[in-house]
Design a protein around this motif. Structure first.
Motif, PDB file in Angstrom:
ATOM      1  N   ALA A   1     -42.472  20.077  35.854  1.00  0.00           N
ATOM      2  CA  ALA A   1     -43.220  21.547  35.592  1.00  0.00           C
ATOM      3  C   ALA A   1     -42.003  22.473  35.653  1.00  0.00           C
ATOM      4  O   ALA A   1     -42.221  23.284  34.723  1.00  0.00           O
ATOM      5  CB  ALA A   1     -43.911  21.570  36.918  1.00  0.00           C
ATOM      6  N   ARG A   2     -40.938  22.379  36.269  1.00  0.00           N
ATOM      7  CA  ARG A   2     -40.169  23.495  36.243  1.00  0.00           C
ATOM      8  C   ARG A   2     -39.297  23.342  35.066  1.00  0.00           C
ATOM      9  O   ARG A   2     -38.958  24.365  34.272  1.00  0.00           O
ATOM     10  CB  ARG A   2     -39.220  23.245  37.522  1.00  0.00           C
TER      11      ARG A   2
ATOM     12  N   LYS B   1     -40.547  22.121  32.146  1.00  0.00           N
ATOM     13  CA  LYS B   1     -41.406  22.691  30.937  1.00  0.00           C
ATOM     14  C   LYS B   1     -41.356  24.462  31.108  1.00  0.00           C
ATOM     15  O   LYS B   1     -41.562  24.783  30.049  1.00  0.00           O
ATOM     16  CB  LYS B   1     -42.806  22.025  31.496  1.00  0.00           C
ATOM     17  N   LYS B   2     -41.365  24.992  32.201  1.00  0.00           N
ATOM     18  CA  LYS B   2     -41.496  26.474  32.359  1.00  0.00           C
ATOM     19  C   LYS B   2     -40.226  26.980  31.617  1.00  0.00           C
ATOM     20  O   LYS B   2     -40.345  28.049  31.099  1.00  0.00           O
ATOM     21  CB  LYS B   2     -41.621  26.839  33.888  1.00  0.00           C
ATOM     22  N   SER B   3     -39.044  26.264  32.032  1.00  0.00           N
ATOM     23  CA  SER B   3     -37.702  26.685  31.643  1.00  0.00           C
ATOM     24  C   SER B   3     -37.637  26.918  30.106  1.00  0.00           C
ATOM     25  O   SER B   3     -36.942  27.542  29.487  1.00  0.00           O
ATOM     26  CB  SER B   3     -36.713  26.072  32.406  1.00  0.00           C
ATOM     27  N   THR B   4     -38.351  25.802  29.449  1.00  0.00           N
ATOM     28  CA  THR B   4     -38.236  25.689  27.931  1.00  0.00           C
ATOM     29  C   THR B   4     -39.236  26.620  27.426  1.00  0.00           C
ATOM     30  O   THR B   4     -39.095  26.675  26.118  1.00  0.00           O
ATOM     31  CB  THR B   4     -38.202  23.975  27.711  1.00  0.00           C
ATOM     32  N   SER B   5     -40.236  26.926  27.940  1.00  0.00           N
ATOM     33  CA  SER B   5     -41.370  27.859  27.266  1.00  0.00           C
ATOM     34  C   SER B   5     -41.067  29.325  27.024  1.00  0.00           C
ATOM     35  O   SER B   5     -40.099  29.913  27.574  1.00  0.00           O
ATOM     36  CB  SER B   5     -42.610  27.513  27.670  1.00  0.00           C
TER      37      SER B   5
END
Length: 188
Positions: free
Chosen positions: A181-182, A184-188
């Protein structure tokens, strides 16, 4: 005429009783194989252990019948057993003092043995006193051999849950999907 000496390995119990004689002696513990199996053979006391025994015969007169054949057995040995607390050798004295009554046959022996306090055995021509002594000493073995007082080398006590030293609390391991999840957040 001199009577023939009695052999404890092929004992004529009736002759011993009729003569009112006594036989005594010692046997090395190792010669009583079943009893030796119960001992700690590695103990220095094993090699020198001796079984001391004495058999005394008696013919008791009975009114209107044949004399009763009795033999009195005394045996003693000090043998090293395995202490069930520390697992080391513990010197244990076994001692037997027992009257034995002999009758003509096995069925009569069984019937009398059930109703009398003393042991009743069948009268045989050649009784092996070594086997008899060994049987009686085996019956004297303690169920749980142990030192009477404290064991000389006690085993370490197992740690109970209550006695455990608490270790510092560790951070719980991160859930594998939390890292995803972390990411995923950093790539968005």
């Amino acid at each position: 005429m001199k009577s023939k000496p009695l052999d404890p390995r092929r004992l004529d119990v009736a002759a011993l009783a009729q003569r009112g004689e006594q036989l005594a002696g010692e046997w090395p513990l190792a010669s009583l194989e079943r009893l030796a199996e119960a001992a700690v053979r590695e103990s220095p006391a094993f090699d020198g252990a001796q079984v001391r025994w004495r058999l005394t015969g008696e013919a008791r007169p009975v009114k209107g019948g044949a004399a009763e054949i009795w033999m009195y057995l005394h045996a003693q040995v000090e043998l090293p057993l395995c202490c069930q607390r520390c697992l080391g050798p513990v010197q244990t004295v076994l001692e037997v003092e027992r009257p034995l009554r002999f009758v003509a046959d096995e069925s009569r022996a069984a019937a009398l043995d059930a109703e009398l306090e003393e042991d009743v055995l069948e009268l045989v021509r050649d009784l092996d006193a070594l086997e008899l002594v060994e049987d009686e000493l085996l019956l004297e073995l303690p169920l749980v051999p142990a030192h009477e007082d404290d064991c000389p080398d006690p085993l370490p006590r197992p740690v109970d849950d209550l006695d455990e030293v608490s270790e510092p609390a560790q951070e719980p391991a991160e859930h594998p999907f939390a890292a995803l999840a972390r990411l995923k957040k950093s790539t968005s």
